[in-house]
Design a protein around this motif. Structure first.
Motif, PDB file in Angstrom:
ATOM      1  N   ALA A 180      58.772  50.661  40.349  1.00 27.05           N
ATOM      2  CA  ALA A 180      58.125  49.346  40.510  1.00 27.05           C
ATOM      3  C   ALA A 180      56.684  49.534  40.940  1.00 27.05           C
ATOM      4  CB  ALA A 180      58.888  48.553  41.555  1.00 27.05           C
ATOM      5  N   ARG A 181      55.898  48.471  40.768  1.00 28.19           N
ATOM      6  CA  ARG A 181      54.504  48.510  41.218  1.00 28.19           C
ATOM      7  C   ARG A 181      54.357  47.691  42.474  1.00 28.19           C
ATOM      8  NH1 ARG A 181      51.938  47.949  35.289  1.00 28.19           N
ATOM      9  NH2 ARG A 181      52.176  50.146  34.795  1.00 28.19           N
ATOM     10  N   ALA A 182      53.298  47.979  43.196  1.00 25.49           N
ATOM     11  CA  ALA A 182      53.049  47.198  44.412  1.00 25.49           C
ATOM     12  C   ALA A 182      51.965  46.173  44.112  1.00 25.49           C
ATOM     13  CB  ALA A 182      52.595  48.130  45.515  1.00 25.49           C
ATOM     14  N   VAL A 183      52.236  44.902  44.409  1.00 24.93           N
ATOM     15  CA  VAL A 183      51.207  43.865  44.281  1.00 24.93           C
ATOM     16  C   VAL A 183      50.773  43.525  45.709  1.00 24.93           C
ATOM     17  CG1 VAL A 183      50.651  41.569  43.439  1.00 24.93           C
ATOM     18  CG2 VAL A 183      52.293  42.989  42.218  1.00 24.93           C
ATOM     19  N   LEU A 184      49.596  44.021  46.091  1.00 27.65           N
ATOM     20  CA  LEU A 184      49.189  43.946  47.500  1.00 27.65           C
ATOM     21  C   LEU A 184      48.123  42.884  47.705  1.00 27.65           C
ATOM     22  CD1 LEU A 184      48.847  47.769  48.087  1.00 27.65           C
ATOM     23  CD2 LEU A 184      50.819  46.350  48.534  1.00 27.65           C
ATOM     24  N   SER A 185      48.111  42.336  48.909  1.00 32.47           N
ATOM     25  CA  SER A 185      47.091  41.348  49.245  1.00 32.47           C
ATOM     26  C   SER A 185      45.816  42.088  49.631  1.00 32.47           C
ATOM     27  CB  SER A 185      47.596  40.504  50.414  1.00 32.47           C
ATOM     28  OG  SER A 185      46.551  40.248  51.301  1.00 32.47           O
ATOM     29  N   MET A 186      44.695  41.708  48.988  1.00 35.77           N
ATOM     30  CA  MET A 186      43.425  42.384  49.305  1.00 35.77           C
ATOM     31  C   MET A 186      43.001  42.105  50.736  1.00 35.77           C
ATOM     32  SD  MET A 186      40.810  42.682  46.285  1.00 35.77           S
ATOM     33  CE  MET A 186      41.226  43.266  44.667  1.00 35.77           C
ATOM     34  N   ASN A 243      44.647  35.290  43.145  1.00 34.93           N
ATOM     35  CA  ASN A 243      43.317  35.761  42.764  1.00 34.93           C
ATOM     36  C   ASN A 243      42.915  37.010  43.525  1.00 34.93           C
ATOM     37  OD1 ASN A 243      43.073  33.696  41.046  1.00 34.93           O
ATOM     38  ND2 ASN A 243      41.814  32.416  42.376  1.00 34.93           N
ATOM     39  N   SER A 244      43.358  37.111  44.784  1.00 36.14           N
ATOM     40  CA  SER A 244      42.905  38.284  45.535  1.00 36.14           C
ATOM     41  C   SER A 244      44.070  39.251  45.748  1.00 36.14           C
ATOM     42  CB  SER A 244      42.284  37.859  46.853  1.00 36.14           C
ATOM     43  OG  SER A 244      43.191  37.077  47.565  1.00 36.14           O
ATOM     44  N   ALA A 245      44.678  39.640  44.642  1.00 37.68           N
ATOM     45  CA  ALA A 245      45.779  40.613  44.718  1.00 37.68           C
ATOM     46  C   ALA A 245      45.329  41.900  44.060  1.00 37.68           C
ATOM     47  CB  ALA A 245      46.996  40.063  44.007  1.00 37.68           C
ATOM     48  N   LEU A 246      45.918  43.007  44.486  1.00 42.13           N
ATOM     49  CA  LEU A 246      45.617  44.305  43.886  1.00 42.13           C
ATOM     50  C   LEU A 246      46.944  44.908  43.453  1.00 42.13           C
ATOM     51  CD1 LEU A 246      43.469  46.531  43.401  1.00 42.13           C
ATOM     52  CD2 LEU A 246      44.156  47.504  45.573  1.00 42.13           C
ATOM     53  N   ILE A 279      49.709  46.833  54.729  1.00 42.13           N
ATOM     54  CA  ILE A 279      50.301  46.558  53.427  1.00 42.13           C
ATOM     55  C   ILE A 279      51.025  45.227  53.526  1.00 42.13           C
ATOM     56  CG2 ILE A 279      51.974  47.405  51.748  1.00 42.13           C
ATOM     57  CD1 ILE A 279      51.495  50.182  53.352  1.00 42.13           C
ATOM     58  N   ARG A 280      50.570  44.268  52.722  1.00 41.24           N
ATOM     59  CA  ARG A 280      51.247  42.985  52.663  1.00 41.24           C
ATOM     60  C   ARG A 280      51.427  42.641  51.195  1.00 41.24           C
ATOM     61  NH1 ARG A 280      52.229  44.013  56.887  1.00 41.24           N
ATOM     62  NH2 ARG A 280      51.731  43.067  58.902  1.00 41.24           N
ATOM     63  N   VAL A 281      52.653  42.306  50.828  1.00 39.56           N
ATOM     64  CA  VAL A 281      52.865  41.914  49.441  1.00 39.56           C
ATOM     65  C   VAL A 281      52.168  40.585  49.249  1.00 39.56           C
ATOM     66  CG1 VAL A 281      54.577  41.295  47.728  1.00 39.56           C
ATOM     67  CG2 VAL A 281      54.999  43.170  49.323  1.00 39.56           C
TER      68      VAL A 281
END
Length: 1561
Positions: free
Chosen positions: A678-684, A700-703, A692-694
Motif C-alpha cells: 500500500a501507499r501512504a497518503v500523508l498530510s503535508m 489539496n495538501s496531501a503527499l 505522520i498523519r494520514v
C-alpha cells in the motif's frame, strides 16, 4: 466606452455597476488589460449597434482562467521529477480558492524604452519645489466631491468596510475612492457606481497626510477626501514647499502610476498574514525577535519508541570471491569472451563491446604502467594507497572501467570526478577542495578527453579554480606497457583499507570524498546480489552516471562480481533519443534496467514513435531516485503506458541510497500477481511538524509516497531525530534514517572532524541512554518505517527548509511550483528552491529559468500564482521568487541545477534575474513588536532630581568666553563690518585680502583692502542711482563664486540695503535651477538684482522664458563696467540689532528657509571664528566651497574683512576640470588652515585616490596643513573623513588635521575645530538604543555599533544644552535629545513673508520648562548628546564633546522607532559593489529605498533582495519599495547633502525614469 458607440447613461444600472467594478479590477491589477477588454466587450455586447465588426467574441474567457492550457500541454517543457496530475489538480483547486479572494499584487515597473519627459514648467527644481497654477480649481473640484460623498455615504458600515479594505488616501483616482465595497447597502449602489464613474474620469490629486499602513482603525469619515492640510512650515506655505502632482503626456496624473501600485501594495499588506502574530515581548535593552508561542493544535507524535529494524542475514556463498579484483581475474581467465560492457554512440547504436578478457588484460597493463612506468625505479610517482583522480566523460564507460579496475589492481585509490568544461564551472572550486582534502596529485584521462580540456595560450591545461596542481596521464591502450613476465598484481583478501573515494556535495555545496573500504565494497556487492537476486550472465541496461551512486554500485561493481553484461546508455544519447534505453532492453532482452524517474518520464513522452518494444524480459526496473516522494507519479504513469508492452507492476523496484551508507533499502522483485504494498497518503501539515498523519481533511495538501522496500541484507536501521542528539523517534514520527552495516562508507577522507558526526552515531533512547555499542551512519534521508517493516522516505536533509520551526521539503515546493501551469513561463521546468537565513530564520527562495518568449505579464501572473499555491498547500510564505533568463543557472555535470551555487549567486548578487518578486511582509513574522511610546508619567522636576541623585550632570557645554580675551586690534572697536572695511582701506590699503584661483591654479583676480572698498562704493552709487533703492530694501546678489560677490555684498551694506545671496542658475540646466532663483527672489521681495552681464543675458533669454515669467523680474543691474562714482555718504545702521543680511538655504527635507542675521550677530560670529582659528593679518587660509549660505558664506565674504587675513578662494566647480587644484594649492602656498565641503572631499577621495603617487611626483606635499575643516550641517561622515586621511597620508597629511564644523539654520556656526582644543573624539553607540532615542555607548567592533565623531570644538561665546523635544526639560550627560543653542551670533528669526511670529518665537526664543528657565535658547532641530571626556580643554577643564546624530526633520518614524536615513543608507551601500549611492524616504509608512546602480543594467534586479536583506538584518525593517536608478539621479545640494524629499517628489511624480521598481509584498 464611448468609442464603442454606447451611451453610458442609457445603460441599465446593473451593467453600469459591473463596468465600474471592472474598472476597479483593472486599476488594482486583478485583471489584465486583455481580460478587461474581453469582459467589457461581453458586458456591452447586447447594447452595441449591430453594424460593429463581429469579431469581438461575447464568450471570451478572461486570460487568467487557470485550467485553460491543461488539455494541450506539451510534455517536454515540464520537469519530469515532479510530474503528478493529482498534485496539479490540488494546486489548481487551491488557486481557484484564491481567485475568489482576489490578490491585487502591483506589477514591478521596468524602464520604458522611450521615457516621456514631462513639460518643463512642471519639473521640480532641485533644491526647492514649486506650486502648481491650477491648485485652486483642483481643490474646488475636490471639495465638490467631498460634499457629494458626505451626502451619499452616510452609513457608518460603508466607511468601516472601506477603511478595512483599503488604506486612507492616495494620489490616484482609482485607489482614492473606488475601493468601496459597493455592495454594502442596496440604497448606496446606484450612487456608488455613479461616483465610481465620475471618479474614473476625474483627476483627484490629493497630497493629504499619508495613510497609516499599520493600523486598520476606521478614520473619521470626513478625513477621507479632505483638502490637503495647509500646514505652513517655517515661513513657507505647504503649497510652495511640496511640488504638486505633475501631468505626463497622457493627461493622467503621472503621480497615479507609481502611487496606484503603492496603493495596491498597501491593500495587499492590509490582508491578515497567514501565521497569526502572537504576543511579542520586548526587553528594554535588547530588541528580541518575536518568540512564537507554541500552537496548542500542533500535531505531536503519539506512538511508542521505534525498535531498530533488521535486514535479512547476508547469505553465505561458498564460491564468493575474496575481493572484487579476484572476481575480475577469475572471469578474465575463465570467461574471456563473455561480454562485460557495451557502449553506445550518440545515435544509440552499439559502439564497442568490452569482453571480460579485454577488461582484465587492459586493467593489468594500466596497473603495471601506473606503478612502474611513471617515474624512475627508485622514485616512483605512485605508491599503493595514493589517491588518483579519474576524469572521463559519460560517453566513454569503457575507458573508465579499465581505469577503475586498473587502480584497484595497482592498489591506488581512484577518485572519480566530472570532466571540467571551463575554468569557472559550477562547483569547480569545491571539486578542488575535494582533490585537496584527498591529496590528489595525478589525474587519469583519455586522449580525446584531454584534447577537449580548456587550455591556456601556450597549450597547457588550464589551472582550474581552486584545484591543486595536477599531473595528467593518458590511459589509452596504445600508451600502456605490457607487464613483464615476472610481474603479478597482488590480489589480497578484502580488508578495511580504502578501495575508492566517491564524491558527495553537501547542502552548502562543499564537496567531500566518502571513502569506501575494500571489505565494504565487497559486502555491498554481496548484499545487492542477494537483494536483487542477480545471476551470472544476465544483461543489465544502465542509464545512470557510472562514476557514482547506483550507476557505479550496480553497473560497474556488482555487475563484474556476477559476470553481468552491462549496456551503458549515456546522458547525451538520452537527450537525442529518450527511448534508447527501452529499445536496448527490448533488443538485448535485458533482465534488469537501472533508471531515474527522469528516464521513465522521457521514455513515456516519446513512446508514440515505437509500437514493437517489449519489456517482458525485465524482472527488475530499479528506480534509483525512488526515494524522492514525487517518483510515485512517474512510476505510475510509466506503468500505465508500458503495461501493454509487457511491463508488470511488480517489476518496478524503487530504492533509497546515500553516498555515506550506500544502498539503504530496495524493493525486492515481486512474484507475478502478488499484491503491491500500500501507499501512504500523508498530510503535508503533519509532515511539516515531523509527524505522520494520514491525510483526511484537505486533499489539496496531501503527499502520496511509495515504499522503497525493505532494509538491505545484513543491515540494522533506526530512525533518529534529525537535529540535536540522535534520539530514537516514535513510530509515528519522521526522522533521519541511520544504518549500521558492513557495506557503506567508512569516513569523509581527510576530514576526521566531520566524519565523527556522520559515520559514528550511536542512537539513544528517550532517557538519553545509548541503545548499544555499534555505530550507525547517517544517511541524510528523512523517513519512517511503515507496516511490515517497509521503509518510506519523504525527503532529504539537504532539501530540508526549516522555516519558523516547521520543516518543508524543497522537492515538494518545486512540485507545487511546477503544478502552476508553467508552460508559458518556465523554461524546461528548471526550478531551484533553497533557503537563506535572514533575520534569525530561514526564508524560502525560488529561482526558475524563464522561457525566452515569455512576456512580462505572464511571468508576473505565474509568480503571483506560485505565491498563492505555496501559501495554500504548504502554509509557508515565500521570501523571494526570481526568474532568470533561460540557460543561465549554474548546471551540474548532468544538466540539473546546481542549487548551492545558485544560492551563492543569489547571496552575492550575481544571479542577474530578469524578474523578481519579494514578499518579506508575508513571511517575516518575527519582527519585534512596534514600540508604543509611553506617555511621560513622571514630572520634569522628579526627572531632574532623579538625575541629580544618580550623580548625572545636566548635558550642557560651552565654548570659551568671548569678552574676557583681550584683543588689541582696532577692528574690535567697529560694530559694523562696513566700518571695518573702511578702516582697513585707510590704515592698510595695499594688504591683499582675497585671491581667486582658476582651474589652472592661476590667480585670476585679487582684492586689496582699498580695491574692495572702492568697488563696493561704485556698486553703492549704482544702487542708489539706478536702482531707486530705499534703506532696508532687499537686494539679490546673483554671482558665480568670486570677488564680485564680495564687493556687491559690501556695496549693499554701504547703501543700507539687505543683501540676499543666491546661487546663479546653471546655463545648461535652466529648467531645474531657474525656478529656485525665481522663488527666492519672490519670497524675499527683492527690490533689485545685482549680477554680471552674462547672467543678465541668461535671465532675459528665451530659454529662461520657457521656465519662469521673465517679464516680472525686479530691476536688474549689471555690475561689470560701472562708472567710477562715489556715493554721497555711506550708510551706518543706528543699532547693531538691525538686519545685516538674509541667509536663504534649502534644507535636506526640501524646505526653503531664509534667516535674518543682524549686524551684532555678524560681528560676534566673525570674532568667535577669529579666536577659535587664531586668524591674524599675517595668515593665509584656503576656502574651497560654495559661498551662498551658512558658514561658507561667512568665511568667503566676511571673515577676512574682520580679521585681516588673506583668503585664497577656490570655486568648487573648477575642481571638475582640474581635480588636484585644491590639494596642489594647499601645497604651493603652504596653507595651514583650509575649509571645504563634503562634496569637495568626496570628489578628491573618489577621483584622486589612485593618483597619490603621481601627485607626489609633482611635488604635492600636505605636511603644512594643520587643520582641514569640513563645513557642514549634518552628522560628521566618519567613513569619508577617514578614507580621505588614509589616502593622502602618503602626501604628508597629518591624520589629526581633518575635522568638521557644525551649524544649523538658527545658528550658522556652533562648533568649529580650532587650533587650541583637544582632538575630536570618537565614540561607538549602540544603534538599537538610538532607535529608542537613547544613547548606549559600546566598545568598538560591537555588533550593531555606530561610530560617531565629535562635531568640532564649541565656538567661543556659544552654549549648548541637550533638551527633551517633547517635555522641553534638560537631559543628563550622554542622553539623546534636541540640541539647543544660546549665543550672541544666533540668527534673529526666520524671514517670513507672512510674519509667523509663533513659529519664529518657538525656534529662536524658547525657554526650558524647568531648571534654568530664564535663558533664551534657539532650537537647532538636530538630535545629539553631550559627553564629558577625559581630555582637557584650553582652560584645563575636562572637555565636553558635542556629538550630532542627525536632523529631527529627516528622521523616519517606523514601527514606533526613530531611524536616521544615513544609517539605513550606509547599510544599503555596503550590500553590493554596484551600488554607487542610495537614499531612503517613507511614503504612507512604507520604506522606499532608491539605489543608484553603477554596474550594468543586468545587475539591477540583483540588488532588490540584497537591499531587502541588509535592511531587515541590520535595522529590523521591511523595505516596501526598491527603486533602481542611474548614477546621479539622487539630488544633492551644494553642501553634498542628499535632497531626499525632492527625490520623493520626483518618484511620486514618476520623473525618475527608474531602471526597475520592485514592490515588496
Amino acid at each position: 466606452m464611448a468609442d464603442r458607440g454606447v451611451d453610458l447613461a442609457a445603460l441599465p444600472k446593473g451593467v453600469r455597476e459591473q463596468l465600474a467594478e471592472l474598472e476597479l479590477e483593472l486599476s488594482e491589477g486583478d485583471i489584465t488589460q486583455k481580460g478587461y477588454e474581453k469582459k467589457q466587450a461581453k458586458l456591452l455586447a447586447p447594447f452595441v449597434p449591430q453594424t460593429q465588426n463581429p469579431t469581438s467574441n461575447p464568450n471570451a474567457v478572461p486570460v487568467a482562467a487557470p485550467r485553460q492550457h491543461r488539455a494541450h500541454r506539451s510534455g517536454g517543457t515540464r520537469d519530469d521529477r515532479y510530474r503528478s496530475d493529482i498534485h496539479t489538480e490540488a494546486v489548481q483547486a487551491a488557486l481557484a480558492r484564491h481567485k475568489e479572494e482576489k490578490m491585487a499584487l502591483p506589477m514591478p515597473t521596468k524602464r520604458r524604452s522611450a521615457f516621456v519627459q514631462p513639460p518643463a514648467e512642471n519639473c521640480t527644481p532641485p533644491d526647492t519645489s514649486s506650486a502648481s497654477e491650477d491648485e485652486g480649481s483642483l481643490r474646488r473640484r475636490q471639495a465638490a466631491i467631498s460634499a457629494m460623498l458626505a451626502q451619499n455615504l452616510q452609513s457608518p458600515e460603508y466607511w468601516i468596510n472601506r477603511s478595512v479594505q483599503s488604506s486612507s488616501t492616495s494620489s490616484s483616482a482609482s485607489s482614492t475612492l473606488s475601493h468601496g465595497d459597493g455592495k454594502t447597502h442596496n440604497h448606496n449602489q446606484g450612487q456608488t457606481s455613479v461616483l465610481a464613474d465620475v471618479l474614473a474620469h476625474t483627476r483627484i490629486e490629493s497630497s493629504s497626510i499619508p495613510p497609516d499602513v499599520t493600523s486598520t482603525v476606521p478614520q473619521d469619515r470626513n478625513s477621507r477626501v479632505d483638502l490637503p492640510p495647509n500646514i505652513t512650515v517655517r515661513g513657507m506655505s505647504r503649497g510652495q514647499s511640496r511640488s504638486s502632482m505633475m501631468d505626463t503626456a497622457g493627461g493622467v496624473p503621472a503621480h497615479s502610476r507609481v502611487s496606484t501600485k503603492i496603493q495596491q501594495l498597501l491593500n495587499t499588506l492590509k490582508r491578515p498574514k497567514r501565521p497569526p502574530l502572537s504576543e511579542f515581548f520586548l526587553d528594554d535593552f535588547e530588541e528580541i525577535v518575536e518568540v512564537p508561542q507554541p500552537d496548542p493544535n500542533t500535531p505531536r507524535p503519539e506512538g511508542r519508541q521505534m525498535i531498530p529494524v533488521k535486514g535479512e542475514p547476508l547469505g553465505v556463498v561458498s564460491n564468493w570471491p575474496p575481493a572484487l579484483q579476484a572476481a575480475l581475474a577469475r572471469w578474465g581467465a575463465t570467461q574471456a569472451k563473455s561480454p562485460a560492457l557495451t557502449a553506445l554512440d550518440i545515435t544509440g547504436k552499439p559502439l564497442y563491446t568490452l569482453t571480460y578478457g579485454k577488461l582484465w588484460s587492459r586493467s593489468l597493463k594500466l596497473a603495471y604502467t601506473l606503478l612502474n612506468k611513471l617515474g624512475t625505479k627508485n622514485e616512483p610517482v605512485l605508491k599503493p594507497g595514493d589517491r588518483v583522480a579519474l576524469v572521463y566523460p559519460n560517453s566513454d564507460p569503457g575507458m573508465f572501467w579499465v581505469a577503475f579496475y586498473g587502480c584497484l589492481l595497482a592498489e591506488v585509490i581512484p577518485v572519480p570526478i566530472e570532466v571540467p568544461l571551463s575554468r569557472k564551472d559550477a562547483g569547480s572550486q569545491q571539486i578542488g577542495f575535494l582533490l585537496g582534502s584527498c591529496g590528489v596529485g595525478l589525474a587519469l584521462t583519455s586522449e580525446v578527453c584531454l584534447k577537449g580540456l580548456p587550455k591556456t595560450q601556450n597549450g597547457e591545461i588550464m589551472q582550474f579554480k581552486g584545484w591543486p596542481r595536477l599531473k595528467w596521464v593518458v590511459t589509452d591502450t596504445k600508451y600502456l606497457t605490457k607487464p613483464s613476465k615476472d610481474w603479478q598484481p597482488l590480489l589480497p583478501t578484502a580488508n578495511t583499507d580504502t578501495a575508492y573515494i566517491e564524491y558527495k556535495a553537501s547542502k552548502e555545496g562543499t564537496v567531500m570524498g566518502v571513502a569506501v573500504s575494500k571489505i565494504s565494497m565487497l559486502t555491498h556487492c554481496q548484499a545487492l546480489t542477494q537483494a536483487c537476486n542477480y545471476c551470472e550472465g544476465e544483461t543489465l541496461v544502465n542509464v545512470l552516471d557510472f562514476k557514482k551512486d547506483s550507476g557505479l554500485w550496480h553497473g560497474v561493481l556488482t555487475s563484474v562480481m556476477n559476470r553481468i553484461h552491462t549496456i551503458s546508455v549515456p546522458y547525451s544519447v538520452m537527450k537525442a533519443c529518450p527511448l534508447s534505453w527501452v529499445q536496448r532492453v527490448h533488443v538485448h532482452k535485458a533482465r534488469v534496467a537501472l533508471v531515474k524517474c527522469r528516464d521513465l518520464h522521457w521514455a513515456m513522452m516519446a513512446h508514440r514513435d515505437q509500437k514493437d518494444t517489449n519489456l517482458s524480459s525485465l524482472r527488475m526496473l530499479i528506480v534509483a531516485d525512488g526515494a524522492n516522494p514525487w517518483s510515485v507519479s512517474s512510476c505510475d504513469a510509466f506503468l500505465n503506458v508500458f503495461q501493454s508492452h509487457g511491463l508488470t507492476p511488480e517489476m518496478i523496484c524503487p530504492c533509497a541510497s546515500s553516498p555515506e551508507a550506500m544502498t539503504v533499502a530496495i524493493r525486492r522483485p515481486g512474484a507475478q500477481g502478488t499484491p503491491l504494498p500500500a501507499r501512504a497518503v500523508l498530510s503535508m501539515a503533519g509532515l511539516s511538524h515531523g509527524v505522520i498523519r494520514v491525510n483526511t481533511e484537505d486533499k489539496n495538501s496531501a503527499l502520496t509516497v511509495q515504499d522503497v522496500g525493505h532494509v538491505m541484507p545484513g543491515a540494522l536501521m533506526c530512525i533518529v531525530k534529525p537535529d540535536g542528539p540522535p534520539m530514537l523517534c516514535k513510530t509515528d514520527e519522521i526522522g533521519e534514517i541511520v544504518l549500521n552495516s558492513r557495506a557503506g562508507g567508512t569516513m569523509y577522507y581527510g576530514l576526521p572532524g566531520v566524519t565523527k558526526n556522520t559515520f559514528e552515531v550511536i542512537p539513544v533512547n528517550s532517557g538519553g541512554t545509548p541503545i548499544g555499542e555499534v555505530p550507525f551512519k547517517r544517511t541524510g534521508l528523512l523517513g519512517f518505517v511503515g507496516p511490515g517493516s517497509l521503509v518510506f522516505v519523504v525527503g532529504k536533509i539537504e532539501g530540508l527548509l526549516s522555516v519558523s520551526g516547521r520543516r518543508h521539503n524543497a522537492d515538494d515546493l518545486v512540485a507545487t511550483a511546477l503544478a502552476v501551469e508553467p508552460v508559458k513561463t518556465i523554461y524546461r521546468g528548471r526550478i531551484a528552491v533553497f533557503s537563506v537565513t535572514v533575520f534569525y530564520d530561514e526564508r524560502v527562495v525560488i529561482v526558475a529559468e524563464q522561457r525566452p518568449d515569455a512576456n512580462e505579464e505572464d511571468s508576473f501572473q505565474w509568480m503571483s500564482r506560485v505565491l498563492q499555491a505555496i501559501d495554500s498547500i504548504h502554509q509557508v510564505g515565500l521570501y523571494c521568487l526570481a526568474l532568470v533568463p533561460a540557460n543561465t543557472l549554474p548546471k551540474t555535470p548532468l544538466g540539473g541545477i546546481h542549487v548551492s551555487e545558485t544560492k551563492q549567486h543569489f547571496l552575492e548578487g550575481s544571479l542577474h534575474p530578469c524578474n523578481i518578486l519579494m514578499c518579506p511582509h508575508t513571511c517575516v513574522t518575527n519582527l519585534p513588536k512596534p514600540r508604543q511610546k509611553q506617555p511621560v508619567g513622571v514630572g520634569p522636576a522628579s526627572i531632574m532630581v532623579g538625575n541629580l541623585v544618580a550623580g548625572k550632570r545636566i548635558a550642557q557645554a560651552s565654548g570659551r568666553d568671548l569678552g574676557l580675551i583681550d584683543d588689541q586690534e582696532q577692528s574690535r572697536k567697529h560694530q559694523f563690518l562696513s566700518e571695518a572695511l573702511q578702516w582697513r582701506a585707510q590704515t592698510d590699503p595695499d594688504q591683499v585680502l582675497y585671491m581667486l584661483l582658476n582651474a589652472k591654479g592661476v590667480a585670476v583676480s585679487t582684492a586689496t583692502c582699498s580695491q574692495l572698498h572702492k568697488r563696493a562704493e561704485k556698486i553703492t552709487a549704482a544702487l542708489l542711482e539706478r536702482g531707486g533703492i530705499n534703506t532696508g530694501d532687499n537686494v539679490v546678489l546673483l554671482y558665480p563664486p568670486g570677488i564680485d560677490l564680495i564687493a556687491s555684498f559690501y556695496g549693499c551694506l554701504y547703501a543700507g540695503c539687505i543683501p540676499v545671496t543666491v546661487r546663479p542658475p546653471h546655463s545648461q540646466n535652466l529648467a531645474a535651477t531657474l525656478p529656485t532663483v525665481r522663488m527666492i527672489i519672490d519670497v524675499s521681495k527683492a527690490a533689485c538684482i545685482l549680477t554680471t552681464q552674462t547672467l543678465m543675458k541668461i535671465l532675459r533669454s528665451k530659454e529662461a522664458a520657457g521656465c519662469v515669467n521673465v517679464k516680472t523680474w525686479p530691476n536688474i543691474i549689471d555690475t561689470d563696467d560701472l562708472p567710477r562714482k562715489r556715493p554721497s555718504n555711506i550708510y551706518k545702521p543706528p543699532t547693531a540689532e538691525m538686519l545685516a543680511y538674509l541667509d536663504f538655504s534649502v534644507s535636506t527635507t526640501g524646505m526653503l528657509t531664509g534667516v535674518k542675521i543682524s549686524h551684532s550677530a555678524v560681528n560676534a560670529l566673525c570674532r568667535s571664528i577669529k579666536l577659535q582659528c587664531e586668524l591674524y593679518s599675517s595668515r593665509q587660509i584656503a576656502i574651497c566651497m560654495d559661498p551662498y549660505c551658512g558658514l561658507g558664506f561667512v568665511l568667503w565674504c566676511m571673515s577676512s574683512v574682520y580679521s585681516g587675513h588673506q583668503s585664497i578662494l577656490i570655486p568648487p566647480m573648477e575642481l571638475e576640470t582640474s581635480l588636484p587644484l585644491w590639494l596642489s594649492t594647499l601645497s604651493q602656498y603652504k596653507i595651514r588652515d583650509t575649509f571645504c565641503s563634503y562634496s569637495v572631499m568626496e570628489l578628491c577621495t573618489k577621483g584622486l585616490g589612485t593618483q597619490t603617487e603621481a601627485l607626489k611626483a609633482r611635488g604635492v606635499n600636505l605636511s603644512c596643513v594643520r587643520s582641514c575643516v569640513i563645513i557642514a550641517e549634518e552628522r560628521p561622515r566618519l567613513a569619508l573623513t577617514q578614507s580621505f586621511s588614509k589616502l593622502f597620508k602618503d602626501l604628508g597629511l597629518s591624520p589629526r588635521a581633518v575635522s568638521t564644523a557644525f551649524g544649523a539654520r538658527v545658528n550658522l556656526a556652533i562648533c568649529l575645530q580650532g587650533t587650541a582644543g583637544p582632538d575630536p573624539s570618537t565614540v561607538y553607540v549602540d544603534m538599537k538604543s538610538l532607535r529608542h532615542d537613547r544613547v548606549r555607548l559600546v566598545e568598538r567592533g560591537a555588533p550593531q555599533s555606530l561610530p560617531l565623531m565629535e562635531s568640532g570644538t564649541i565656538l567661543p561665546g556659544v552654549r549648548v544644552i541637550i533638551v527633551n523635544p517633547e517635555t522641553r526639560g534638560p537631559l543628563g550627560d550622554s542622553h539623546l535629545g534636541e540640541i539647543w543653542v544660546n549665543s550672541p551670533h544666533n540668527a534673529s528669526g526666520y524671514y517670513s513673508i507672512y510674519g509667523e511670529e509663533s513659529l519664529q518665537g518657538d525656534h529662536f526664543n524658547t525657554r526650558l520648562s524647568f531648571g534654568d528657565t530664564e535663558t533664551h535658547w534657539a532650537r537647532t532641530g538636530y538630535l545629539g548628546f553631550v559627553r564629558r571626556t577625559e581630555l582637557l580643554d584650553a582652560r584645563g577643564d575636562r572637555h565636553d564633546a558635542l556629538f550630532v546624530v542627525g536632523s529631527l526633520d529627516e528622521t523616519l518614524e517606523l514601527r514606533g522607532l526613530r531611524y536616521h536615513p544615513i544609517d539605513i543608507e550606509t547599510s544599503v551601500s555596503r550590500a553590493h559593489r554596484s551600488i554607487a549611492e542610495s537614499a531612503v524616504f517613507t511614503w504612507t509608512n512604507l520604506l522606499v529605498v532608491v539605489v543608484e546602480l553603477s554596474g550594468s543594467e543586468q545587475e539591477a534586479l540583483d540588488l532588490v533582495p540584497l537591499v531587502t536583506n541588509v535592511v531587515l538584518k541590520e535595522h529590523h525593517l521591511i523595505v516596501g519599495v526598491v527603486v533602481i536608478v542611474d548614477p546621479g539621479v539622487i539630488p544633492i545640494n551644494s553642501r553634498g547633502e542628499k535632497q531626499r524629499m525632492h527625490l520623493r517628489d520626483s518618484f511620486l511624480a514618476d520623473q525618475l525614469d527608474p531602471i526597475y521598481v520592485a514592490y515588496n509584498m
